[in-house]
Design an enzyme around this catalytic site. Structure first.
Site: not given
Length: 297
Positions: A19, A21, A70, A134
């Site tokens: 990631s 992030s 999620k 998704g």
């Protein structure tokens, strides 16, 4: 510098080692002068409820949620935003003063941000979305708010495609644009793509980890893109490699293209606004950090 007062914000998913992030969010936190630290925390589906309870107990200020949690995490939130409730998916969580978590979805805001740059108007346009997983839920929800004349959803299996369209149509005004399901072997598909103003790829085809022996490097194969015209905008949620083979094909034909990196940055910025209560977050610092770490993993 991490101190005894440093607060935690985090990403939950499995896997999360790849990631961007943490680099992106920590650059923003530093620029804002917040004594917070953002970590990527691997978490299995079986441990999700326990991990959420533990993070709440230690005063975690906010969470991002990624694949595969999620949808599952939306069932564990005490409160959901109307958008998260409609999508059945959460990617941003904020602790509630009364206990438990508020769940929201900033993927929609992240997706539409590049499309709305320079006040672009997408009303009345024809759009095609490849995939009905998704990620496609947030994409379609974002497109519905842009008021196109047509949204075609392309999928491989009718038993997945029809419920997807029904779910996203629920709660929409009767006069709003209707979602048009189309199987990827339908003879109409070539015409829909040729007429489209915007085509969005939400499938993993073209990703760096997608090996050639697993199928074509372009979604829907090679031939269907041969007659693409320069008026069509291509938007690929993938950003590794950058650009993807599909976007390279579009660029060679004169198409305007977007990849998923800006969506990542903008959804992260929207999440940071929710956690911090600060409207002006350093988006440029987030983008620069993401680009730097994409180039030098």
């Amino acid at each position: 510098m991490i101190s005894g007062n440093t607060a935690l914000v985090a990403l939950l998913g499995q896997p999360v080692s790849h990631s961007l992030s943490p680099a992106m969010q920590n650059a923003a936190l530093k620029a804002m002068g917040l004594d917070w630290s953002f970590l990527a925390l691997p978490c299995s589906a079986d441990d999700l409820a326990t991990v959420l309870q533990g993070l709440e107990a230690v005063g975690c200020r906010g969470l991002n949620v990624t694949i595969p949690h999620k949808q599952a995490v939306s069932q564990l939130c005490k409160e959901l935003s109307p958008l998260a409730q409609r999508l059945g998916a959460v990617n941003t969580m904020t602790p509630l003063p009364s206990g438990g978590w508020h769940g929201h979805n900033t993927d929609v805001e992240g997706f539409v941000a590049p499309l709305l740059h320079n006040n672009a108007n997408w009303s009345g346009t024809r759009t095609v979305v490849l995939g009905c997983g998704g990620s496609a839920r947030a994409v379609v929800a974002g497109l519905q708010d842009l008021n196109p004349s047509e949204i075609t959803i392309v999928g491989r299996r009718d038993q997945t495609l029809q419920p997807f369209c029904s779910d996203l149509q629920q709660g929409r005004p009767a006069h709003s644009v209707q979602l048009q399901p189309l199987l990827d072997n339908d003879p109409q598909l070539q015409t829909r793509i040729q007429q489209a103003d915007l085509v969005v790829n939400t499938t993993p085809i073209g990703m760096s980890s997608h090996q050639p022996d697993q199928g074509p490097v372009l979604p829907l194969g090679e031939d269907i893109w041969n007659n693409l015209t320069a008026h069509t905008v291509l938007y690929d949620l993938i950003y590794t490699p950058r650009p993807t083979p599909w976007l390279q094909r579009g660029e060679a034909l004169g198409c305007r293209t977007y990849d998923g990196l800006e969506m990542l940055v903008q959804q992260g910025a929207a999440a940071l606004r929710s956690w911090s209560g600060v409207d002006e977050v350093p988006v440029n610092a987030m983008r620069e950090a993401a680009l730097k770490n994409l180039s030098h993993p």
